[in-house]
Design a protein around this motif. Structure first.
Motif, PDB file in Angstrom:
ATOM      1  N   ARG A   5     -11.571  22.085  35.315  1.00  0.00           N
ATOM      2  CA  ARG A   5     -10.610  23.189  35.227  1.00  0.00           C
ATOM      3  C   ARG A   5     -11.260  24.390  34.529  1.00  0.00           C
ATOM      4  O   ARG A   5     -11.702  24.288  33.388  1.00  0.00           O
ATOM      5  CB  ARG A   5      -9.383  22.761  34.421  1.00  0.00           C
ATOM      6  CG  ARG A   5      -8.548  21.682  35.100  1.00  0.00           C
ATOM      7  CD  ARG A   5      -7.373  21.305  34.220  1.00  0.00           C
ATOM      8  NE  ARG A   5      -6.624  20.213  34.800  1.00  0.00           N
ATOM      9  CZ  ARG A   5      -5.603  20.366  35.635  1.00  0.00           C
ATOM     10  NH1 ARG A   5      -5.259  21.584  36.001  1.00  0.00           N
ATOM     11  NH2 ARG A   5      -4.962  19.333  36.106  1.00  0.00           N
ATOM     12  N   PRO A  57      -8.475  32.877  34.001  1.00  0.00           N
ATOM     13  CA  PRO A  57      -7.127  32.916  34.568  1.00  0.00           C
ATOM     14  C   PRO A  57      -7.183  32.916  36.089  1.00  0.00           C
ATOM     15  O   PRO A  57      -8.222  33.156  36.693  1.00  0.00           O
ATOM     16  CB  PRO A  57      -6.575  34.251  34.039  1.00  0.00           C
ATOM     17  CG  PRO A  57      -7.797  35.095  33.815  1.00  0.00           C
ATOM     18  CD  PRO A  57      -8.866  34.137  33.370  1.00  0.00           C
ATOM     19  N   ALA A  58      -6.055  32.623  36.695  1.00  0.00           N
ATOM     20  CA  ALA A  58      -5.967  32.668  38.158  1.00  0.00           C
ATOM     21  C   ALA A  58      -6.257  34.080  38.641  1.00  0.00           C
ATOM     22  O   ALA A  58      -6.133  35.065  37.914  1.00  0.00           O
ATOM     23  CB  ALA A  58      -4.572  32.233  38.608  1.00  0.00           C
ATOM     24  N   ALA A  59      -6.637  34.165  39.929  1.00  0.00           N
ATOM     25  CA  ALA A  59      -6.962  35.463  40.500  1.00  0.00           C
ATOM     26  C   ALA A  59      -5.772  36.399  40.401  1.00  0.00           C
ATOM     27  O   ALA A  59      -4.635  36.001  40.643  1.00  0.00           O
ATOM     28  CB  ALA A  59      -7.372  35.294  41.961  1.00  0.00           C
ATOM     29  N   ARG A 102       5.421  29.940  42.924  1.00  0.00           N
ATOM     30  CA  ARG A 102       4.194  29.788  42.142  1.00  0.00           C
ATOM     31  C   ARG A 102       3.228  28.772  42.728  1.00  0.00           C
ATOM     32  O   ARG A 102       2.088  28.679  42.285  1.00  0.00           O
ATOM     33  CB  ARG A 102       4.532  29.418  40.701  1.00  0.00           C
ATOM     34  CG  ARG A 102       5.222  28.086  40.526  1.00  0.00           C
ATOM     35  CD  ARG A 102       5.676  27.901  39.080  1.00  0.00           C
ATOM     36  NE  ARG A 102       6.323  26.618  38.854  1.00  0.00           N
ATOM     37  CZ  ARG A 102       5.680  25.507  38.517  1.00  0.00           C
ATOM     38  NH1 ARG A 102       4.363  25.533  38.368  1.00  0.00           N
ATOM     39  NH2 ARG A 102       6.344  24.389  38.323  1.00  0.00           N
ATOM     40  N   THR A 129      -0.734  30.333  46.456  1.00  0.00           N
ATOM     41  CA  THR A 129      -1.766  31.212  45.909  1.00  0.00           C
ATOM     42  C   THR A 129      -2.188  32.180  46.995  1.00  0.00           C
ATOM     43  O   THR A 129      -2.763  31.780  48.010  1.00  0.00           O
ATOM     44  CB  THR A 129      -2.979  30.389  45.433  1.00  0.00           C
ATOM     45  OG1 THR A 129      -2.553  29.465  44.410  1.00  0.00           O
ATOM     46  CG2 THR A 129      -4.072  31.293  44.879  1.00  0.00           C
ATOM     47  N   GLN A 169      -9.384  41.256  45.280  1.00  0.00           N
ATOM     48  CA  GLN A 169      -9.450  40.468  44.065  1.00  0.00           C
ATOM     49  C   GLN A 169     -10.905  40.128  43.723  1.00  0.00           C
ATOM     50  O   GLN A 169     -11.692  39.793  44.620  1.00  0.00           O
ATOM     51  CB  GLN A 169      -8.643  39.174  44.224  1.00  0.00           C
ATOM     52  CG  GLN A 169      -7.152  39.422  44.411  1.00  0.00           C
ATOM     53  CD  GLN A 169      -6.384  38.166  44.778  1.00  0.00           C
ATOM     54  OE1 GLN A 169      -6.986  37.142  45.108  1.00  0.00           O
ATOM     55  NE2 GLN A 169      -5.068  38.235  44.739  1.00  0.00           N
ATOM     56  N   GLN A 204     -12.849  35.522  39.913  1.00  0.00           N
ATOM     57  CA  GLN A 204     -11.517  35.042  39.568  1.00  0.00           C
ATOM     58  C   GLN A 204     -10.894  34.267  40.731  1.00  0.00           C
ATOM     59  O   GLN A 204     -10.152  33.303  40.513  1.00  0.00           O
ATOM     60  CB  GLN A 204     -10.639  36.206  39.127  1.00  0.00           C
ATOM     61  CG  GLN A 204     -11.114  36.801  37.805  1.00  0.00           C
ATOM     62  CD  GLN A 204     -10.170  37.853  37.252  1.00  0.00           C
ATOM     63  OE1 GLN A 204      -9.355  38.412  37.984  1.00  0.00           O
ATOM     64  NE2 GLN A 204     -10.300  38.127  35.968  1.00  0.00           N
ATOM     65  N   ALA A 235      -9.699  30.361  40.448  1.00  0.00           N
ATOM     66  CA  ALA A 235      -8.368  29.902  40.857  1.00  0.00           C
ATOM     67  C   ALA A 235      -8.466  28.751  41.850  1.00  0.00           C
ATOM     68  O   ALA A 235      -7.739  27.751  41.744  1.00  0.00           O
ATOM     69  CB  ALA A 235      -7.583  31.063  41.449  1.00  0.00           C
ATOM     70  N   ALA A 281      -9.631  25.575  40.173  1.00  0.00           N
ATOM     71  CA  ALA A 281      -8.582  24.966  39.359  1.00  0.00           C
ATOM     72  C   ALA A 281      -7.651  24.118  40.214  1.00  0.00           C
ATOM     73  O   ALA A 281      -7.234  23.018  39.816  1.00  0.00           O
ATOM     74  CB  ALA A 281      -7.798  26.050  38.625  1.00  0.00           C
ATOM     75  N   ASP A 320       0.311  22.578  47.150  1.00  0.00           N
ATOM     76  CA  ASP A 320      -0.289  23.909  47.087  1.00  0.00           C
ATOM     77  C   ASP A 320      -0.511  24.470  48.474  1.00  0.00           C
ATOM     78  O   ASP A 320      -0.937  23.748  49.392  1.00  0.00           O
ATOM     79  CB  ASP A 320      -1.645  23.852  46.368  1.00  0.00           C
ATOM     80  CG  ASP A 320      -1.505  23.661  44.870  1.00  0.00           C
ATOM     81  OD1 ASP A 320      -1.278  24.662  44.175  1.00  0.00           O
ATOM     82  OD2 ASP A 320      -1.604  22.505  44.408  1.00  0.00           O
TER      83      ASP A 320
END
Length: 648
Positions: A59, A63-65, A78, A81, A87, A91, A95, A98, A113
């Protein structure tokens, strides 16, 4: 907590036409059975020394993109993605890594997801975008056609490995790599090191479709870079353009309406329908079944962004006697629906609320997650689209049937997993009531279609259902269905995850393209409708029957994998595989894998039967015709074939 054991218990690819390598242990048994080496004629792999397989990414702390310009439409939640070209790639990579870290080993977890790429180009030769796809993860482009989203890099599924005492990878296989998908984008395989360089790896088994993908370089359906034995078992490609394909250890695979440049080898059962560049028909030596066209098909609906950045859903048109991918000469034919015509469901929504939206005439878009369904969702309107993102999962509660489709035309049910609950359901999905309503009902011109819908009885928890899928509708199309009574996971046992039949087809003129049905306690498939057609059928019989008395009816030992009703006059099956592995009682016999009326109008072609690793015997292939396969005294498994029934 559900088990996260990454090892499923399929057989290995055969080192000779009749003897397979040793199979992995069954979960109920202690210890590890040694596996023999894999040998597959024509296997193509890079010449470099194979490096150790990378573990799932850790992980990242990043932070996420960050969000790019928001599409015009509803918030998809949420668990979606959204990746946009503006972007920063670092990043974006963080993401994606992760998500992979969470999902690569998460076989029975509740997380879901969807990774959606807005139109644009991602990665480069100097800085490729490479990431893994784990369980319950959908990767899709949001363009109108695959060329609108280009990834320079790779979107990979690798084997899952155990660790030996020294911490080295061992027993690396793809036999449990289920429940994920990729669609509607172009991949230029770029980057990677050593054995993994410049190759797109999609080492999967069932319920992991590739749709509408354009891979400009090497694609491998096995992960030949790990410690071995590297086995994989079954998959699905449709509406795609692939170049050189390494099939490798894939025991069976179905490719439909696509174009390929080359295919490396056959193993047990490789099937092509409407595939330009496919190997010639040659079953069983090698084991290629090739149809020039697909009798009828309808590609899966998909989410995309229009020229104004608005979400829409495209519904491809029905095709007949088709070959090649739909976007070869421009955009895929079909119709486009505004997102405003959909109710965007979330896991917190009650079944009552979702059904009320259907009653209002809305289509449904299920965002990723697990939905408790305690009352039936009734699809009443012709042309309704029910589409899941991120393998959205509907779990039956209180013994209900989660989804029923009325006697109406042109419904699409796609991209869902439907799980049985602890109280027995009569069925998990029912198409039609068989009311024969004429022009207001289903029609040949506008069939109801089920695409990428996967059923589970047990696995994440105890599940019970008499039947998974019931088809009463005429002219329905079943495209990539996996109905699975769990052989491992939670809630597994002969008297625990009870399920008599997998798929029951009562409607006339129904076509199945890619039908995977496994481990049911009676007939896995029962087909009583007239003029049915199946192109590619894959089956494993139940592992866990306690004795022959529990698994027989009358004088017939066991229950056939595929039963055509005694009164049916016309039925066609191309490329059927049935495997027996009765680990609880290795002495069990099955009288025959296919049971059909002998009237000359029921025709079966290119059948394969296998007895796996010293457990279980199939006495005949069809009725009392065809060879027997029995436990191999030399070890491993035995395999045999029947070219056609009743005659070629």
């Amino acid at each position: 907590m559900p088990t996260t054991d990454p090892l499923r218990h399929h057989p290995a690819a055969p080192p000779t036409p009749r003897v397979t390598a040793w199979r992995r242990r069954v979960a109920a048994l202690a210890g590890v059975v040694a596996l023999g080496g894999l040998v597959t004629s024509g296997l193509v792999a890079p010449a470099q020394a194979a490096p150790a397989q990378p573990v799932a990414p850790s992980r990242p702390a990043a932070p996420a993109a960050p969000a790019g310009p928001a599409p015009k439409g509803p918030d998809l939640g949420r668990h979606v993605t959204l990746i946009t070209p503006d972007q920063p790639q670092a990043q974006v990579q963080a993401a994606l890594d992760a998500i992979a870290a969470r999902q690569v080993g998460n076989q029975f977890g509740p997380e879901r997801d969807a990774i959606l790429f807005a139109p644009g180009t991602y990665g480069s030769t100097a800085s490729p975008l490479i990431f893994q796809v784990g369980y319950y993860t959908e990767v899709a482009g949001l363009g109108r056609n695959p060329g609108d989203v280009v990834i320079n890099g790779a979107v990979n599924v690798y084997n899952q490995c155990e660790k030996d005492a020294a911490g080295n990878d061992t027993n690396c296989i793809a036999l449990n790599n289920f429940w994920r998908s990729m669609s509607n984008l172009t991949i230029n395989p770029t980057g990677g090191e050593g054995c993994r360089a410049n190759t797109e790896f999609w080492a999967v088994s069932q319920a992991s479709p590739l749709r509408r993908v354009d891979v400009t370089g090497q694609t491998s359906l096995m992960d030949y870079c790990t410690a071995g034995p590297q086995h994989a078992s079954g998959g699905f490609v449709a509406d795609a353009r692939l170049r050189a394909v390494t099939n490798g250890s894939q025991q069976q695979w179905f490719t439909r309406d696509s174009t390929i440049d080359s295919w490396s080898n056959a193993v047990w059962n490789q099937t092509f329908a409407g595939v330009q560049g496919a190997p010639a028909q040659s079953f069983p030596d090698p084991q290629y079944t090739t149809l020039a066209t697909t009798p009828v098909s309808k590609e899966k609906p998909y989410l995309y962004l229009d020229a104004k950045g608005r979400y829409r859903v495209f519904v491809p048109a029905v095709q007949r006697d088709s070959a090649g991918y739909t976007w070869a000469d421009g955009p895929t034919p079909g119709s486009s629906l505004p997102i405003s015509s959909f109710y965007v469901a979330r896991p917190s929504d009650s079944a009552k609320k979702i059904d009320a939206q259907l009653r209002r005439g809305k289509n449904l878009l299920f965002t990723p997650g697990v939905y408790g369904i305690d009352r039936t969702l009734h699809v009443r309107r012709a042309g309704t689209v029910v589409l899941g993102l991120g393998l959205a999962t509907l779990t039956a509660e209180k013994g209900v049937t989660p989804v029923e489709v009325a006697d109406v035309a042109g419904v699409d049910v796609a991209g869902l997993t439907i799980d049985a609950g602890t109280k027995n359901s009569d069925a998990l999905l029912v198409l039609g009531k068989g009311a024969k309503q004429g022009p207001r009902g289903w029609t040949k011109k506008d069939p109801t279609t089920v695409q990428d819908v996967f059923f589970r009885i047990g696995g994440p928890h105890v599940g019970k259902a008499s039947t998974s899928l019931v088809v009463n509708s005429d002219h329905a199309v079943l495209d990539n269905i996996w109905a699975w009574r769990a052989d491992h996971g939670e809630g597994v046992g002969w008297k625990v995850n009870t399920a008599a039949q997998g798929v029951v087809v009562k409607g006339d003129d129904v076509t199945a393209t890619g039908l995977f049905v496994e481990h049911y306690q009676r007939y896995n498939v029962v087909w009583t409708g007239e003029r049915g057609r199946t192109v590619f059928f894959q089956n494993e019989l139940p592992y866990d029957a306690p004795n022959q008395a529990a698994w027989r009816h009358g004088s017939t030992l066991g229950w056939a994998a595929y039963k055509v009703g005694d009164k049916v006059k016309h039925h066609d099956l191309w490329a059927g595989g049935s495997y027996i592995y009765t680990n609880v009682d290795p002495t069990l016999h099955l009288s025959h894998s296919f049971e059909v009326p002998e009237n000359g109008g029921v025709r079966l072609r290119d059948l394969v039967v296998v007895s796996l690793n010293g457990a279980g015997t199939i006495d005949h292939v069809v009725n009392d015709v065809g060879p027997s396969v029995a436990p191999n005294p030399a070890g491993g498994s035995s395999i045999d074939y029947l070219r056609c029934f009743p005659v070629c």
